[in-house]
Scaffold this active site. Structure first.
Site, mmCIF file in Angstrom:
data_model
loop_
_atom_site.group_PDB
_atom_site.id
_atom_site.type_symbol
_atom_site.label_atom_id
_atom_site.label_comp_id
_atom_site.label_asym_id
_atom_site.label_seq_id
_atom_site.Cartn_x
_atom_site.Cartn_y
_atom_site.Cartn_z
ATOM 1 N N ARG A 86 44.033 24.725 32.139
ATOM 2 C CA ARG A 86 43.550 25.977 31.571
ATOM 3 C C ARG A 86 44.536 27.086 31.921
ATOM 4 O O ARG A 86 44.849 27.286 33.100
ATOM 5 C CB ARG A 86 42.172 26.314 32.147
ATOM 6 C CG ARG A 86 41.694 27.682 31.757
ATOM 7 C CD ARG A 86 40.338 28.033 32.386
ATOM 8 N NE ARG A 86 39.944 29.353 31.955
ATOM 9 C CZ ARG A 86 39.568 30.344 32.765
ATOM 10 N NH1 ARG A 86 39.502 30.161 34.054
ATOM 11 N NH2 ARG A 86 39.252 31.521 32.268
ATOM 12 N N HIS A 118 42.659 37.308 29.862
ATOM 13 C CA HIS A 118 42.452 37.216 31.320
ATOM 14 C C HIS A 118 42.982 38.532 31.911
ATOM 15 O O HIS A 118 43.914 38.542 32.705
ATOM 16 C CB HIS A 118 43.150 35.984 31.885
ATOM 17 C CG HIS A 118 42.642 35.551 33.242
ATOM 18 N ND1 HIS A 118 42.111 34.298 33.482
ATOM 19 C CD2 HIS A 118 42.584 36.208 34.427
ATOM 20 C CE1 HIS A 118 41.771 34.201 34.761
ATOM 21 N NE2 HIS A 118 42.048 35.358 35.354
ATOM 22 N N GLU A 174 35.677 36.417 32.676
ATOM 23 C CA GLU A 174 34.968 37.275 33.628
ATOM 24 C C GLU A 174 34.798 38.718 33.151
ATOM 25 O O GLU A 174 35.375 39.649 33.742
ATOM 26 C CB GLU A 174 35.654 37.242 35.003
ATOM 27 C CG GLU A 174 35.791 35.834 35.573
ATOM 28 C CD GLU A 174 36.408 35.799 36.969
ATOM 29 O OE1 GLU A 174 36.934 36.837 37.424
ATOM 30 O OE2 GLU A 174 36.377 34.725 37.595
ATOM 31 N N ASN A 176 32.844 30.470 36.465
ATOM 32 C CA ASN A 176 33.709 30.523 37.641
ATOM 33 C C ASN A 176 32.820 30.745 38.853
ATOM 34 O O ASN A 176 32.034 31.700 38.884
ATOM 35 C CB ASN A 176 34.717 31.671 37.536
ATOM 36 C CG ASN A 176 35.689 31.472 36.384
ATOM 37 O OD1 ASN A 176 35.766 30.387 35.793
ATOM 38 N ND2 ASN A 176 36.440 32.514 36.053
ATOM 39 N N TYR A 184 32.698 30.895 43.160
ATOM 40 C CA TYR A 184 33.398 30.924 44.445
ATOM 41 C C TYR A 184 32.457 30.981 45.639
ATOM 42 O O TYR A 184 32.696 30.376 46.655
ATOM 43 C CB TYR A 184 34.374 32.113 44.492
ATOM 44 C CG TYR A 184 35.544 31.919 43.556
ATOM 45 C CD1 TYR A 184 36.677 31.243 43.978
ATOM 46 C CD2 TYR A 184 35.485 32.354 42.234
ATOM 47 C CE1 TYR A 184 37.742 31.014 43.119
ATOM 48 C CE2 TYR A 184 36.550 32.134 41.358
ATOM 49 C CZ TYR A 184 37.671 31.461 41.807
ATOM 50 O OH TYR A 184 38.723 31.219 40.958
ATOM 51 N N GLU A 226 36.685 27.685 37.016
ATOM 52 C CA GLU A 226 37.435 28.067 38.211
ATOM 53 C C GLU A 226 36.576 27.772 39.423
ATOM 54 O O GLU A 226 35.381 28.107 39.437
ATOM 55 C CB GLU A 226 37.753 29.580 38.248
ATOM 56 C CG GLU A 226 38.817 30.041 37.310
ATOM 57 C CD GLU A 226 39.068 31.545 37.441
ATOM 58 O OE1 GLU A 226 38.804 32.119 38.517
ATOM 59 O OE2 GLU A 226 39.514 32.141 36.450
HETATM 60 O O1 IFM Z 1 42.443 34.927 40.844
HETATM 61 C C1 IFM Z 1 41.185 35.152 40.322
HETATM 62 C C2 IFM Z 1 41.156 34.832 38.836
HETATM 63 O O2 IFM Z 1 42.103 35.564 38.130
HETATM 64 C C3 IFM Z 1 39.791 35.167 38.276
HETATM 65 N N1 IFM Z 1 38.743 34.558 39.030
HETATM 66 C C4 IFM Z 1 38.775 34.702 40.463
HETATM 67 C C5 IFM Z 1 40.138 34.317 41.010
HETATM 68 C C6 IFM Z 1 40.161 34.464 42.533
HETATM 69 O O3 IFM Z 1 39.878 35.778 42.904
#
Ligand code: IFM
Length: 455
Positions: A84, A128, A173, A299, A301, A353
């Site tokens: 991606r 992006h 995002e 995404n 985290y 992500e």
């Molecule tokens: O690096 C970023 C990415 O560009 C978008 N999502 C979160 C990642 C980590 O912060």
């Protein structure tokens, strides 16, 4: 050779499940004004003193624009199914309107063809975050005109690449572009105004829906969708105040995007809360936003924990924190996915992500990033748990292939599974990359061949 990957049943994914890695244009390409590329709002933002840690910028980054063949060879050596990446709008259309730049498009054509030659499916993202700088004085994403500009750009890229890419994501995002870019101002374009931020989010969603319609009308065969950054949001304590604050935060970060995309409406509680800061919405906008998608990208985290008085401190959570200060909480991914499946009618889901920044140590020519490896393995297992509970998951991608420009944190935070020495541009796969390679290989070996499956 790494130790073999134990194949616990929750690690056995369907044979068409896609394992990939992800990057984005501004974070890796460099070549900031090569071959007719125009500047983006991030080029401008990087020039503001104090905006980016260490005064870093994206002018060279990983120099991927010139080293793309080496990077594709690394991808091939990892054996992933998919890659991606994002198309830089100002590389393809320097002013964000009017003439397109053939040399810029040719770069992405080479990239797509190079991936296909190596048996890797290209997944592209159109936005992006690197909006052409020339559109910002006219209001950028706060201006309704930008919606139409984006649709034109999407159609042009769709015409050139749509026959060869597996999937096209409109925006990456929208919450980040809206809130960090226009409410807290810590990201480009650095605006601090809540009403502007909600208008920006609305225009991003609207341009997403209209781009889908236009791409389909021109016969685009790629699967189309959007990527949201989502977390499960919970209260720090069971007090009514903390619970109310968590519900509102869930409304602003999750439901504000999921409800219009999948129900064609904004959530009432957040709309009331915003008062005079609600966006201007025209007749037909919400129907356009709810245009059916072929996939939803997520995404993930970490989780969000909310206290009404702001007293929650993640450092007291007792959990391991990444170098970004984010709590490592893989169970949150399963919780998020099962909740999404319960509350909305979803198309196939992809984790687009997931990954972690840690301080890596380059020693004897290798990076033994055990913490990142553990993070990725545990999150893949969490995806497996959600699949087992019936969530329609179709793929998982690690963020990121390479160490890269981590926005306001500059190059100090390393998310790559491949180490980049920025002085020499030398790439070295870390232990996490080798683990991921072995994991993907083991998956392939364990997946039944089509004839075995149907026997
Ligand atoms: O690096 C970023 C990415 O560009 C978008 N999502 C979160 C990642 C980590 O912060």
């Amino acid at each position: 050779m790494n130790p073999p990957i134990p194949l616990h049943p929750r690690h056995l994914f369907p044979k068409d499940f896609v394992f990939g890695v992800a990057t984005s244009a501004f974070q890796i390409e460099g070549a900031a004004d090569a071959d007719g590329k125009g500047p983006s709002i991030w080029d401008d933002f990087c020039r503001i003193p104090g905006a980016i840690a260490n005064g870093d910028d994206g002018r060279t980054a990983c120099d991927h624009y010139h080293r793309w063949q080496e990077d594709l060879d690394i991808l091939a050596s990892l054996g992933v199914d998919a890659y991606r990446f994002s198309v830089s709008w100002p590389r393809v259309q320097p002013l964000g309107q009017g003439a397109f730049n053939d040399a810029g498009l040719a770069f992405y054509e080479r990239l797509v063809d190079g991936l296909l030659e190596r048996g890797i499916q290209p997944y592209i993202t159109l936005n992006h975050w690197d909006l052409p700088a020339a559109l910002q004085p006219q209001g950028g994403w706060a201006s309704r005109d930008t919606v139409q500009r984006f649709v034109e750009y999407a159609c042009h890229v769709g015409q050139r690449l749509g026959d060869r890419v597996a999937a096209i994501t409109t925006h990456n995002e929208p919450w980040v572009m809206s809130v960090l870019g226009h409410e807290t101002g810590v990201f480009a374009p650095g605006i601090r105004h809540r009403g502007t931020a909600t208008q920006v989010a609305h225009h991003l969603l609207l341009s997403h829906g209209l781009a889908l319609q236009a791409l389909r009308a021109q016969g685009c065969r790629s699967r189309l969708g959007i990527v949201l950054n989502l977390s499960p949001i919970g209260p720090a304590t069971s007090s009514p105040e903390d619970r109310a604050a968590a519900t509102l935060e869930d409304g602003r970060s999750v439901r504000w995007y999921m409800d219009p995309l999948f129900k064609g409406q904004y959530p009432d509680d957040v709309w009331q809360h915003l008062g005079g800061d609600v966006p201007v919405v025209h007749d037909g906008d919400l129907a356009a936003i709810a245009t059916p998608m072929d996939f939803l990208g997520i995404n993930y985290y970490t989780r969000g924990v909310i206290s009404a008085d702001g007293s929650w401190d993640v450092r007291n959570s007792g959990k391991r924190l990444t170098d970004m200060g984010w709590e490592v909480h893989p169970e949150g991914l399963t919780e998020l996915l099962t909740r999404l499946h319960r509350d909305w009618q979803l198309p196939p889901l992809y984790i687009k992500e997931n990954g972690a920044a840690f301080q890596d140590h380059f020693q004897d020519g290798a990076v033994n990033d055990a913490e990142r490896t553990d993070y990725i393995a545990r999150h893949i297992a969490a995806v497996g748990d959600a699949l087992a509970q019936g969530v329609p998951l179709a793929g998982y991608m690690v963020w990121s292939l390479l160490d890269n420009f981590e926005w306001a944190s500059g190059y100090a935070k390393r998310f790559g599974i491949v180490h980049v020495d920025y002085a020499t541009q030398r790439r070295t796969p870390k232990q996490s990359a080798l683990w991921y390679r072995d994991f993907v290989l083991a998956q392939r070996a364990a997946r039944p061949l089509p004839q075995e499956a149907s026997a």
